[in-house]
Design a protein around this motif. Structure first.
Motif, PDB file in Angstrom:
ATOM      1  N   LEU A 136     -67.748  21.491  22.920  1.00  0.00           N
ATOM      2  CA  LEU A 136     -67.533  20.335  23.796  1.00  0.00           C
ATOM      3  C   LEU A 136     -68.435  19.171  23.374  1.00  0.00           C
ATOM      4  N   ALA A 137     -69.689  19.475  23.048  1.00  0.00           N
ATOM      5  CA  ALA A 137     -70.611  18.418  22.628  1.00  0.00           C
ATOM      6  C   ALA A 137     -70.148  17.772  21.326  1.00  0.00           C
ATOM      7  N   GLN A 138     -69.713  18.584  20.368  1.00  0.00           N
ATOM      8  CA  GLN A 138     -69.249  18.036  19.094  1.00  0.00           C
ATOM      9  C   GLN A 138     -68.015  17.157  19.284  1.00  0.00           C
ATOM     10  N   ILE A 139     -67.069  17.643  20.073  1.00  0.00           N
ATOM     11  CA  ILE A 139     -65.832  16.880  20.286  1.00  0.00           C
ATOM     12  C   ILE A 139     -66.113  15.582  21.042  1.00  0.00           C
ATOM     13  N   ALA A 140     -66.953  15.661  22.078  1.00  0.00           N
ATOM     14  CA  ALA A 140     -67.267  14.466  22.848  1.00  0.00           C
ATOM     15  C   ALA A 140     -67.970  13.413  21.990  1.00  0.00           C
ATOM     16  N   ALA A 141     -68.928  13.874  21.168  1.00  0.00           N
ATOM     17  CA  ALA A 141     -69.650  12.937  20.307  1.00  0.00           C
ATOM     18  C   ALA A 141     -68.722  12.308  19.274  1.00  0.00           C
ATOM     19  N   LEU A 142     -67.850  13.117  18.690  1.00  0.00           N
ATOM     20  CA  LEU A 142     -66.921  12.587  17.688  1.00  0.00           C
ATOM     21  C   LEU A 142     -65.867  11.670  18.301  1.00  0.00           C
ATOM     22  N   ALA A 143     -65.433  11.977  19.509  1.00  0.00           N
ATOM     23  CA  ALA A 143     -64.400  11.154  20.148  1.00  0.00           C
ATOM     24  C   ALA A 143     -64.859   9.708  20.267  1.00  0.00           C
ATOM     25  N   GLY A 144     -66.126   9.512  20.639  1.00  0.00           N
ATOM     26  CA  GLY A 144     -66.645   8.158  20.741  1.00  0.00           C
ATOM     27  C   GLY A 144     -66.669   7.447  19.407  1.00  0.00           C
ATOM     28  N   ARG A 145     -67.006   8.185  18.355  1.00  0.00           N
ATOM     29  CA  ARG A 145     -67.033   7.566  17.022  1.00  0.00           C
ATOM     30  C   ARG A 145     -65.631   7.215  16.540  1.00  0.00           C
ATOM     31  N   PHE A 146     -64.679   8.112  16.782  1.00  0.00           N
ATOM     32  CA  PHE A 146     -63.304   7.821  16.382  1.00  0.00           C
ATOM     33  C   PHE A 146     -62.705   6.702  17.227  1.00  0.00           C
ATOM     34  N   ALA A 159     -71.109  13.371   7.853  1.00  0.00           N
ATOM     35  CA  ALA A 159     -72.555  13.532   8.046  1.00  0.00           C
ATOM     36  C   ALA A 159     -72.881  14.877   8.673  1.00  0.00           C
ATOM     37  N   ALA A 160     -72.109  15.281   9.675  1.00  0.00           N
ATOM     38  CA  ALA A 160     -72.362  16.560  10.346  1.00  0.00           C
ATOM     39  C   ALA A 160     -72.128  17.732   9.407  1.00  0.00           C
ATOM     40  N   ALA A 161     -71.051  17.671   8.627  1.00  0.00           N
ATOM     41  CA  ALA A 161     -70.750  18.762   7.696  1.00  0.00           C
ATOM     42  C   ALA A 161     -71.816  18.877   6.618  1.00  0.00           C
ATOM     43  N   THR A 162     -72.323  17.741   6.155  1.00  0.00           N
ATOM     44  CA  THR A 162     -73.360  17.757   5.133  1.00  0.00           C
ATOM     45  C   THR A 162     -74.680  18.276   5.688  1.00  0.00           C
ATOM     46  N   ALA A 163     -75.038  17.822   6.889  1.00  0.00           N
ATOM     47  CA  ALA A 163     -76.275  18.290   7.520  1.00  0.00           C
ATOM     48  C   ALA A 163     -76.240  19.801   7.732  1.00  0.00           C
ATOM     49  N   ALA A 164     -75.073  20.309   8.128  1.00  0.00           N
ATOM     50  CA  ALA A 164     -74.940  21.745   8.380  1.00  0.00           C
ATOM     51  C   ALA A 164     -75.264  22.553   7.136  1.00  0.00           C
ATOM     52  N   VAL A 224     -80.567   9.134   9.350  1.00  0.00           N
ATOM     53  CA  VAL A 224     -81.376   9.537  10.504  1.00  0.00           C
ATOM     54  C   VAL A 224     -80.732  10.729  11.203  1.00  0.00           C
ATOM     55  N   ALA A 225     -79.407  10.683  11.343  1.00  0.00           N
ATOM     56  CA  ALA A 225     -78.694  11.799  11.975  1.00  0.00           C
ATOM     57  C   ALA A 225     -78.867  13.085  11.176  1.00  0.00           C
ATOM     58  N   LEU A 226     -78.835  12.981   9.858  1.00  0.00           N
ATOM     59  CA  LEU A 226     -79.072  14.146   9.005  1.00  0.00           C
ATOM     60  C   LEU A 226     -80.456  14.726   9.258  1.00  0.00           C
ATOM     61  N   LEU A 227     -81.459  13.862   9.322  1.00  0.00           N
ATOM     62  CA  LEU A 227     -82.832  14.305   9.539  1.00  0.00           C
ATOM     63  C   LEU A 227     -82.974  14.993  10.900  1.00  0.00           C
ATOM     64  N   VAL A 228     -82.417  14.386  11.946  1.00  0.00           N
ATOM     65  CA  VAL A 228     -82.514  14.979  13.281  1.00  0.00           C
ATOM     66  C   VAL A 228     -81.825  16.346  13.303  1.00  0.00           C
ATOM     67  N   SER A 263     -76.815  16.224  14.588  1.00  0.00           N
ATOM     68  CA  SER A 263     -76.432  15.006  13.878  1.00  0.00           C
ATOM     69  C   SER A 263     -75.427  14.183  14.683  1.00  0.00           C
ATOM     70  N   LEU A 264     -74.417  14.869  15.233  1.00  0.00           N
ATOM     71  CA  LEU A 264     -73.379  14.165  15.986  1.00  0.00           C
ATOM     72  C   LEU A 264     -73.925  13.554  17.271  1.00  0.00           C
ATOM     73  N   LEU A 265     -74.816  14.278  17.960  1.00  0.00           N
ATOM     74  CA  LEU A 265     -75.404  13.729  19.176  1.00  0.00           C
ATOM     75  C   LEU A 265     -76.279  12.521  18.865  1.00  0.00           C
TER      76      LEU A 265
END
Length: 271
Positions: A136-146, A159-164, A224-228, A263-265
């Motif tokens: 739910l957190a991933q989808i909610a965060a991505l929905a805003g970006r899309f 970014a999220a896939a790379t950080a993972a 920054v998202a990658l680092l977090v 990263s997504l959050l």
């Protein structure tokens, strides 16, 4: 292994090549059909350093699908599509690890019993709740970006896939032991040097920063998202090492999902 066939018996002599490491990485971390030519610890260590390449490839595929769906049907469906594609391309490998680790940590039992719970095929209440909230957190965060733009959403997916996958190298540092013998965790545990993990993370941050130049402020926020995300994964690793005595394949999967979600959050809060 999610993809490819069984490894060849008996590792060949000599240091593993980049090609062999990439085959190991794609063969263990994706459903893409590759032939794993070597299955030994030196190859495993180099494969974990190549894991961000897997993240870029899978992330690009998920980002493309998500952006197309968002363009035609809105950001929420685009986010669902991107998350679903990522899960399909890994056959839920990291999500399964996340659920198992949640059950193990939530059980409150000694390390040996917790590891046994994690190895069982069923999912307990802690695992179900953690999976639900994470997705739910991933989808909610991505929905805003899309919703902001399909391209911005695509960059967030990448970014999220790379950080993972960068998180996997940190989970396999030489200072981190395996929690139990056998399995993928024991194969890759203690195979990566700190310098190598830093190098691949820095390279991934640079790549994301360059891609972010196409979207203004994302040039700063993607690294920054990658680092977090990596900090979140390291905190989880610390907890798991204290609780289980080391890493397993499930712990690595949980670290990957933790890094992606962090990263997504971060990108969602950045606005």
């Amino acid at each position: 292994m999610p993809g490819g066939g069984p490894p060849t018996e008996g590792p060949p002599a000599g240091a593993p090549s980049v090609s062999e490491a990439l085959r190991f990485a794609f063969g263990t971390l994706s459903v893409l059909r590759v032939r794993v030519e070597r299955w030994d610890r030196p190859t495993a260590g180099r494969a974990m350093l190549c894991a961000p390449v897997v993240g870029v490839v899978l992330g690009a595929l998920a980002a493309l699908v998500g952006a197309l769906v968002a363009w035609r049907a809105g950001g929420l469906l685009g986010a669902v599509a991107a998350v679903a594609v990522q899960a399909a391309l890994t056959r839920g490998l990291h999500l399964d690890g996340l659920a198992d680790v949640a059950d193990g940590l939530g059980s409150g039992k000694p390390a040996e019993d917790a590891l046994r719970i994690m190895k069982q095929s069923d999912i307990g209440p802690f695992g179900v709740l953690t999976l639900l909230l994470t997705l739910l957190a991933q989808i909610a965060a991505l929905a805003g970006r899309f919703d902001a733009s399909p391209w911005r959403g695509a960059l967030a997916v990448l970014a999220a896939a790379t950080a993972a996958r960068c998180a996997l190298a940190w989970g396999c540092l030489r200072s981190v032991p395996a929690a139990r013998p056998g399995g993928l965790g024991a194969t890759v545990a203690s195979t990566v040097g700190t310098g190598g993990a830093l190098a691949v993370s820095a390279g991934a941050a640079l790549l994301l920063g360059l891609l972010g130049l196409t979207d203004g402020g994302s040039a700063l926020w993607l690294p920054v998202a990658l680092l977090v995300g990596l900090v979140c994964a390291r905190l989880l690793l610390r907890r798991c090492v204290r609780r289980f005595g080391g890493i397993t394949g499930d712990v690595l999967g949980a670290m990957a999902e933790c890094a992606a979600t962090g990263s997504l959050l971060t990108l969602a809060l950045a606005g």
